[in-house]
Design a protein around this motif. Structure first.
Motif, PDB file in Angstrom:
ATOM      1  N   SER A 196     -34.309  56.059 -27.016  1.00 42.50           N
ATOM      2  CA  SER A 196     -34.349  55.289 -25.458  1.00 42.50           C
ATOM      3  C   SER A 196     -34.554  56.453 -24.752  1.00 42.50           C
ATOM      4  CB  SER A 196     -33.010  54.517 -25.561  1.00 42.50           C
ATOM      5  OG  SER A 196     -31.808  55.686 -25.396  1.00 42.50           O
ATOM      6  N   VAL A 197     -34.119  57.565 -24.928  1.00 45.62           N
ATOM      7  CA  VAL A 197     -34.499  58.987 -24.023  1.00 45.62           C
ATOM      8  C   VAL A 197     -35.270  60.117 -24.401  1.00 45.62           C
ATOM      9  CG1 VAL A 197     -31.997  58.614 -22.966  1.00 45.62           C
ATOM     10  CG2 VAL A 197     -32.181  60.171 -25.050  1.00 45.62           C
ATOM     11  N   LEU A 198     -35.762  60.000 -25.603  1.00 51.33           N
ATOM     12  CA  LEU A 198     -36.939  60.788 -26.019  1.00 51.33           C
ATOM     13  C   LEU A 198     -37.538  60.396 -27.188  1.00 51.33           C
ATOM     14  CD1 LEU A 198     -34.584  64.093 -26.798  1.00 51.33           C
ATOM     15  CD2 LEU A 198     -36.690  64.062 -25.359  1.00 51.33           C
ATOM     16  N   VAL A 246     -23.352  53.933 -24.415  1.00 46.91           N
ATOM     17  CA  VAL A 246     -24.475  54.483 -25.489  1.00 46.91           C
ATOM     18  C   VAL A 246     -25.617  54.933 -24.643  1.00 46.91           C
ATOM     19  CG1 VAL A 246     -26.106  53.632 -26.981  1.00 46.91           C
ATOM     20  CG2 VAL A 246     -23.967  52.740 -27.283  1.00 46.91           C
ATOM     21  N   GLN A 247     -26.004  54.433 -23.536  1.00 46.17           N
ATOM     22  CA  GLN A 247     -27.173  54.960 -22.761  1.00 46.17           C
ATOM     23  C   GLN A 247     -26.912  56.389 -22.257  1.00 46.17           C
ATOM     24  OE1 GLN A 247     -30.034  53.657 -22.966  1.00 46.17           O
ATOM     25  NE2 GLN A 247     -31.044  55.500 -21.752  1.00 46.17           N
ATOM     26  N   HIS A 248     -25.559  56.452 -21.717  1.00 46.16           N
ATOM     27  CA  HIS A 248     -25.075  57.782 -20.948  1.00 46.16           C
ATOM     28  C   HIS A 248     -24.952  58.728 -22.158  1.00 46.16           C
ATOM     29  CE1 HIS A 248     -25.377  56.592 -16.892  1.00 46.16           C
ATOM     30  NE2 HIS A 248     -24.282  55.515 -16.955  1.00 46.16           N
ATOM     31  N   CYS A 249     -24.342  58.430 -23.127  1.00 47.14           N
ATOM     32  CA  CYS A 249     -24.184  59.308 -24.321  1.00 47.14           C
ATOM     33  C   CYS A 249     -25.579  59.962 -24.810  1.00 47.14           C
ATOM     34  CB  CYS A 249     -23.448  58.728 -25.385  1.00 47.14           C
ATOM     35  SG  CYS A 249     -21.840  58.498 -25.134  1.00 47.14           S
ATOM     36  N   CYS A 250     -26.434  58.942 -24.995  1.00 47.41           N
ATOM     37  CA  CYS A 250     -27.696  59.402 -25.177  1.00 47.41           C
ATOM     38  C   CYS A 250     -28.253  60.117 -24.620  1.00 47.41           C
ATOM     39  CB  CYS A 250     -28.657  58.215 -25.400  1.00 47.41           C
ATOM     40  SG  CYS A 250     -28.356  57.225 -27.023  1.00 47.41           S
ATOM     41  N   THR A 251     -28.266  60.142 -23.137  1.00 40.92           N
ATOM     42  CA  THR A 251     -28.629  61.036 -22.205  1.00 40.92           C
ATOM     43  C   THR A 251     -28.049  62.353 -22.248  1.00 40.92           C
ATOM     44  OG1 THR A 251     -29.248  59.223 -20.626  1.00 40.92           O
ATOM     45  CG2 THR A 251     -28.861  61.203 -19.798  1.00 40.92           C
ATOM     46  N   MET A 252     -26.934  62.237 -22.585  1.00 39.78           N
ATOM     47  CA  MET A 252     -26.110  63.664 -22.555  1.00 39.78           C
ATOM     48  C   MET A 252     -26.695  64.307 -23.937  1.00 39.78           C
ATOM     49  SD  MET A 252     -22.488  62.434 -21.468  1.00 39.78           S
ATOM     50  CE  MET A 252     -21.475  63.376 -20.602  1.00 39.78           C
ATOM     51  N   GLU A 287     -31.925  71.917 -24.399  1.00 39.46           N
ATOM     52  CA  GLU A 287     -31.610  73.223 -24.388  1.00 39.46           C
ATOM     53  C   GLU A 287     -32.291  74.113 -25.302  1.00 39.46           C
ATOM     54  OE1 GLU A 287     -26.744  73.617 -23.129  1.00 39.46           O
ATOM     55  OE2 GLU A 287     -27.203  73.405 -25.214  1.00 39.46           O
ATOM     56  N   LEU A 288     -32.924  73.397 -26.671  1.00 41.41           N
ATOM     57  CA  LEU A 288     -33.454  74.221 -27.362  1.00 41.41           C
ATOM     58  C   LEU A 288     -34.965  74.217 -26.964  1.00 41.41           C
ATOM     59  CD1 LEU A 288     -32.010  72.539 -30.807  1.00 41.41           C
ATOM     60  CD2 LEU A 288     -31.570  75.092 -29.918  1.00 41.41           C
ATOM     61  N   CYS A 289     -35.519  73.597 -26.241  1.00 41.47           N
ATOM     62  CA  CYS A 289     -37.048  72.978 -25.982  1.00 41.47           C
ATOM     63  C   CYS A 289     -37.887  74.068 -25.358  1.00 41.47           C
ATOM     64  CB  CYS A 289     -36.644  71.972 -24.894  1.00 41.47           C
ATOM     65  SG  CYS A 289     -38.237  71.125 -24.608  1.00 41.47           S
ATOM     66  N   LYS A 326     -36.061  66.432 -14.921  1.00 43.26           N
ATOM     67  CA  LYS A 326     -35.836  64.960 -15.199  1.00 43.26           C
ATOM     68  C   LYS A 326     -34.641  65.130 -16.197  1.00 43.26           C
ATOM     69  CE  LYS A 326     -38.696  61.374 -15.033  1.00 43.26           C
ATOM     70  NZ  LYS A 326     -39.904  60.749 -15.596  1.00 43.26           N
ATOM     71  N   ALA A 327     -34.670  65.929 -17.232  1.00 44.67           N
ATOM     72  CA  ALA A 327     -33.488  65.601 -18.230  1.00 44.67           C
ATOM     73  C   ALA A 327     -32.177  66.309 -17.526  1.00 44.67           C
ATOM     74  CB  ALA A 327     -33.883  66.442 -19.319  1.00 44.67           C
ATOM     75  N   LYS A 328     -32.283  67.210 -16.771  1.00 47.63           N
ATOM     76  CA  LYS A 328     -30.979  67.884 -15.914  1.00 47.63           C
ATOM     77  C   LYS A 328     -30.724  66.874 -15.046  1.00 47.63           C
ATOM     78  CE  LYS A 328     -28.428  71.235 -14.175  1.00 47.63           C
ATOM     79  NZ  LYS A 328     -26.987  70.716 -14.386  1.00 47.63           N
ATOM     80  N   GLU A 329     -31.511  65.998 -14.173  1.00 50.37           N
ATOM     81  CA  GLU A 329     -31.120  65.220 -13.269  1.00 50.37           C
ATOM     82  C   GLU A 329     -30.541  64.060 -13.893  1.00 50.37           C
ATOM     83  OE1 GLU A 329     -33.395  61.916 -10.537  1.00 50.37           O
ATOM     84  OE2 GLU A 329     -34.317  63.853 -10.728  1.00 50.37           O
ATOM     85  N   ARG A 330     -31.020  63.505 -14.857  1.00 47.95           N
ATOM     86  CA  ARG A 330     -30.417  62.424 -15.746  1.00 47.95           C
ATOM     87  C   ARG A 330     -29.134  62.796 -16.468  1.00 47.95           C
ATOM     88  NH1 ARG A 330     -35.732  59.312 -18.384  1.00 47.95           N
ATOM     89  NH2 ARG A 330     -36.366  58.705 -16.199  1.00 47.95           N
ATOM     90  N   TYR A 331     -28.897  63.813 -16.652  1.00 49.44           N
ATOM     91  CA  TYR A 331     -27.820  64.468 -17.337  1.00 49.44           C
ATOM     92  C   TYR A 331     -26.673  64.412 -16.201  1.00 49.44           C
ATOM     93  CZ  TYR A 331     -24.115  67.611 -19.195  1.00 49.44           C
ATOM     94  OH  TYR A 331     -22.865  68.244 -19.439  1.00 49.44           O
ATOM     95  N   ASP A 332     -26.938  64.896 -15.088  1.00 50.82           N
ATOM     96  CA  ASP A 332     -25.933  65.091 -14.037  1.00 50.82           C
ATOM     97  C   ASP A 332     -25.430  63.729 -13.632  1.00 50.82           C
ATOM     98  OD1 ASP A 332     -26.107  68.008 -14.036  1.00 50.82           O
ATOM     99  OD2 ASP A 332     -27.567  67.827 -12.534  1.00 50.82           O
ATOM    100  N   ARG A 333     -26.517  62.715 -13.513  1.00 48.47           N
ATOM    101  CA  ARG A 333     -26.199  61.350 -13.137  1.00 48.47           C
ATOM    102  C   ARG A 333     -25.204  60.654 -14.441  1.00 48.47           C
ATOM    103  NH1 ARG A 333     -31.615  58.651 -12.483  1.00 48.47           N
ATOM    104  NH2 ARG A 333     -30.394  56.734 -13.161  1.00 48.47           N
ATOM    105  N   ALA A 334     -25.419  61.154 -15.476  1.00 51.89           N
ATOM    106  CA  ALA A 334     -24.266  60.616 -16.663  1.00 51.89           C
ATOM    107  C   ALA A 334     -23.034  61.066 -16.336  1.00 51.89           C
ATOM    108  CB  ALA A 334     -25.151  60.833 -17.870  1.00 51.89           C
ATOM    109  N   VAL A 335     -23.051  62.387 -16.112  1.00 48.86           N
ATOM    110  CA  VAL A 335     -21.803  63.193 -15.886  1.00 48.86           C
ATOM    111  C   VAL A 335     -21.134  62.428 -14.824  1.00 48.86           C
ATOM    112  CG1 VAL A 335     -20.623  65.396 -15.405  1.00 48.86           C
ATOM    113  CG2 VAL A 335     -22.344  65.156 -17.221  1.00 48.86           C
ATOM    114  N   ASP A 336     -21.962  62.304 -13.767  1.00 51.18           N
ATOM    115  CA  ASP A 336     -20.938  61.885 -12.309  1.00 51.18           C
ATOM    116  C   ASP A 336     -20.429  60.568 -12.631  1.00 51.18           C
ATOM    117  OD1 ASP A 336     -20.764  61.918  -9.560  1.00 51.18           O
ATOM    118  OD2 ASP A 336     -22.315  60.404  -9.290  1.00 51.18           O
ATOM    119  N   TRP A 337     -21.380  59.560 -13.416  1.00 46.94           N
ATOM    120  CA  TRP A 337     -20.857  58.289 -13.725  1.00 46.94           C
ATOM    121  C   TRP A 337     -19.702  58.113 -14.605  1.00 46.94           C
ATOM    122  CZ3 TRP A 337     -19.958  55.068 -18.100  1.00 46.94           C
ATOM    123  CH2 TRP A 337     -19.793  53.996 -17.881  1.00 46.94           C
TER     124      TRP A 337
END
Length: 153
Positions: A10-12, A77-83, A90-92, A100-111
Motif C-alpha cells: 500500500s506504500v511501496l 496498519v497504514q501508518h505503520c506501513c508508512t513508517m 534509508e537504504l534507498c 514524499k516518503a519523509k513527508e508521509r513519515y512525519d505525518r504518521a509520527v504527528d498522528w
C-alpha cells in the motif's frame, strides 16, 4: 506480526522493495518491526509521568498490536506501513521519491503523537480501564501544605 511485507504494497511497489533491499526479506521484516515498536512507543503511557493521568484515553496497546488480518485497525496498519517504508527508504537509491516518503513519515509520527497526547481520540481502539493497575497511586494533582519550619536544633 502486526504488519508483513505484503502490507507494504500500500506504500511501496514490490519491485521497489526488492530493488532497495536486494531481495533480503530480513531487512523488510526489520523495518516492519521497527515501525511497530515506534508506533507502540507513542501509544504506551508512561506510568511515572503524571501527565498521563490528566483524563486522556489510555489505549490497550498489546491488544491493538496483537490483532491479525482484517481484525487490525486499518489506519494504524497504514501508518505503520508508512513508517516501515521510511525505514526501508534509508537504504534507498532506487526509483523512489525521498521527500514524499519523509513527508508521509512525519505525518504518521504527528498522528501518533496527537493520539498519545489526547488531541485525537480513536474510539475504535481498545482502551485500558483506569484503576489501580493503570493509574497506580499517583494523582494528577497534589495539594497540601509544607511541613512547619522550626528553628530548634
Amino acid at each position: 506480526m502486526f504488519i508483513e511485507k505484503a502490507d507494504l504494497g500500500s506504500v511501496l511497489y514490490e519491485y521497489q522493495i526488492d530493488q532497495i533491499t536486494d531481495g533480503n526479506d530480513g531487512l523488510v521484516m526489520q523495518a516492519c518491526s521497527a515501525a511497530i515498536e515506534e508506533a507502540k512507543s507513542y501509544l504506551t503511557p508512561n506510568p511515572d509521568n503524571k501527565q498521563w493521568l490528566d483524563g486522556r484515553l489510555l489505549y490497550d496497546v498489546e491488544t491493538i498490536f496483537s490483532k491479525t488480518g482484517n481484525d487490525r485497525h486499518s489506519l494504524i496498519v497504514q501508518h505503520c506501513c508508512t513508517m516501515a517504508k521510511w525505514y526501508v527508504a534509508e537504504l534507498c537509491n532506487a526509483d523512489f521519491i525521498y521527500e514524499k516518503a519523509k513527508e508521509r513519515y512525519d505525518r504518521a509520527v504527528d498522528w501518533f503523537t496527537k493520539v498519545a497526547k489526547g488531541t485525537i481520540n480513536v474510539s475504535s481502539l481498545p482502551q485500558l480501564v483506569r484503576d489501580e493497575t493503570t493509574a497506580g497511586d499517583k494523582q494528577p494533582f497534589e495539594f497540601g501544605s509544607r511541613a512547619k519550619f522550626n528553628h530548634d536544633y
